[in-house]
Design a protein around this motif. Structure first.
Motif: not given
Lengths: 339, 339
Positions: B247, B266, B316, B318-319, B323-326, B328
């Protein structure tokens, strides 16, 4: 997708719902090696030479009418534009603009017809796009089809008509005005339902037969919006020749003629979607007429007139009552949204 | 035409008014040897090999927004679809569906922008079609552009991404979310006017520079509807690799970020119209980044992530908070009618 009964804005988002619509509907019906690559552009093999490239948007109202629907029409229209340029139609793109709330079963029927007509015409739908707009911001569905055909250099004069000269014959493959009158009759607000069927058909097969058999074709054009009169008027405009047609030779179906008379339309200005006007060398006209008449799409073919050394720049018609009248371009709008 | 201040149904009739509109507007601005032949199909020379063929319909609301309008967008969108397939864009078709009553000056401004952008991108508008529908049956004007580009066989993997493998770098030429937020801000009903400009631009010049300099490009895609997240998610789906982005490396303009936060969007899912995502061989990534950064359309270019041997089939991020978010695919509709 089948769980949703209507098209939602999300089906045009480019996200999950779009992805599902594309896979469950378009890929299912239009299935082919090019489309299945799922890229934004289709990659196509083309032999060196000339391609014909055309585009048409379809906004016909109503979507379904005797003899066809907007989907079949969109394929036939683009196939015919390519075929009358002298090309062999090959690849088609489809751009859908859908009104939110369109019943999925209507869209599916349209897409099914497109796939069926594409198979019949021997073209492949290789790339597409779908947009969904809010309710009342379009009218159910509009479809753009663009197309690519391969043009043999020896036919490159056919689209423009270079080489037309006095004595050339003007031939049509059948009755005029069927499509426009069929669509008009199908409109609910007129509450007239006759036996008039649109002539909507892909003509590339018939045209290929003719081009294979003779070198005498000098010009072809499909008389859609504006009808036969507008094509002939445009063809003559600015040219050192004129065009003289004979009303008695122009095939018009009985119901179409009656409906036109009732409503005050002139069939010469009404749209066709399965007709081609050919200007040919006089020596080839007989052969072309015969090939047409032996084909289901040309049974009522007729030599309707000829190119004349007189009347420079104008198209004329000998009328049934013995006079001559000029065929000018349609001045205003005769029948909106017939294609 | 100039005497009429608004578009009438007759301008779509195929008759005299259509003829005048085509000559006085489209031919005047799009003037070129192919279009000027006035045939329904353009006849184009193509060297033997592969062509890319693409189509897009544009329904953006409003028609005019900071950084562009529907006409410029229609050219850029189709040029970019061809360019990211690895092709050199050449020929464009235009299909207009116009609502009766559209002010002629709006249509002229749109057509002028199309001509200007086509000249900038080095493409020619070779064929077209115009339909007019009754008032309230479409929303001002919709434009379809289809396009043909020439594809060198050595670039044919670029559209599909065959050959991508772990370690490859993911590069973008600048900030994300500008177009979608600019269009949203331009909507009167939101009454928010910021300094956000659409990134709407033809990228074929920049892309050609990159393809001439390196063989390391493995995949390109323009992140339009659905944004960067949807492109990366689609790219990873079903593949034996995953994608990991960072990110902190993703350029987002300050105003776009603020506007997104305010409205709950987003930026990774917001549409771009002047951005390209490139997946490249790690050895070529530095060169590609440098070429981008030296170009006005790539000054804020950044390597935003890489292809990973882990996370098969998923993208994915890295925020910023660790954290990591997917990433989609977009599930519903985020911003209707931004292109």
């Amino acid at each position: 997708m089948t769980k949703n009964e209507k098209i939602l804005l999300g089906h045009g988002s480019g996200g999950k719902l779009s992805h599902d619509l594309i896979h469950d509907l378009f890929f299912r019906y239009f299935n082919n090696e090019f489309l299945n690559k799922q890229t934004d552009s289709a990659v196509l093999p083309v032999d060196s030479g000339l391609v014909s490239f055309t585009t048409d948007s379809f906004v016909v109202d109503p979507l379904f009418f005797p003899g066809g629907n907007i989907g079949k029409l969109a394929i036939c229209g683009t196939v015919n534009d390519l075929a009358v340029s002298g090309a062999v139609p090959k690849f088609i793109s489809t751009g859908f603009i859908i009104e939110e709330g369109l019943p999925f079963k209507d869209l599916e029927e349209i897409v099914r017809s497109m796939a069926e007509e594409a198979a019949r015409a021997g073209v492949i739908i290789v790339t597409g796009d779908t947009k969904v707009v809010n309710r009342e911001k379009c009218d159910k569905v509009f479809i753009n089809t663009s197309g690519i055909g391969i043009l043999e250099p020896r036919f490159r004069h056919i689209g423009t008509g270079e080489g037309i000269c006095p004595g050339d014959k003007i031939i049509i493959n059948g009755s005029v005005g069927d499509h426009g009158m069929a669509v008009l009759a199908a409109r609910n607000d007129l509450n007239i339902r006759g036996e008039i069927k649109s002539d909507c058909a892909s003509l590339n097969g018939l045209i290929q037969k003719i081009l294979s058999a003779t070198d005498g074709v000098k010009f072809m054009r499909d008389p859609t919006r504006g009808g036969v009169a507008t094509v002939l008027s445009e063809l003559a405009t600015g040219k050192p020749y004129g065009i003289m047609t004979d009303e008695a030779k122009i095939p018009v179906n009985r119901q179409v003629r009656a409906f036109c008379e009732l409503l005050g339309f002139d069939p010469m200005y009404v749209a066709n979607e399965g007709k081609v006007i050919i200007v040919s060398d006089p020596l080839a006209a007989g052969d072309i007429l015969k090939i047409m008449q032996e084909d289901p799409l040309g049974k009522e073919a007729s030599i309707i007139g000829e190119v004349s050394g007189e009347y420079h720049g104008k198209a004329w018609m000998k009328t049934g009552i013995g006079g001559n009248r000029i065929l000018d371009m349609l001045a205003g709008e005769q029948l909106p949204r017939i294609c």
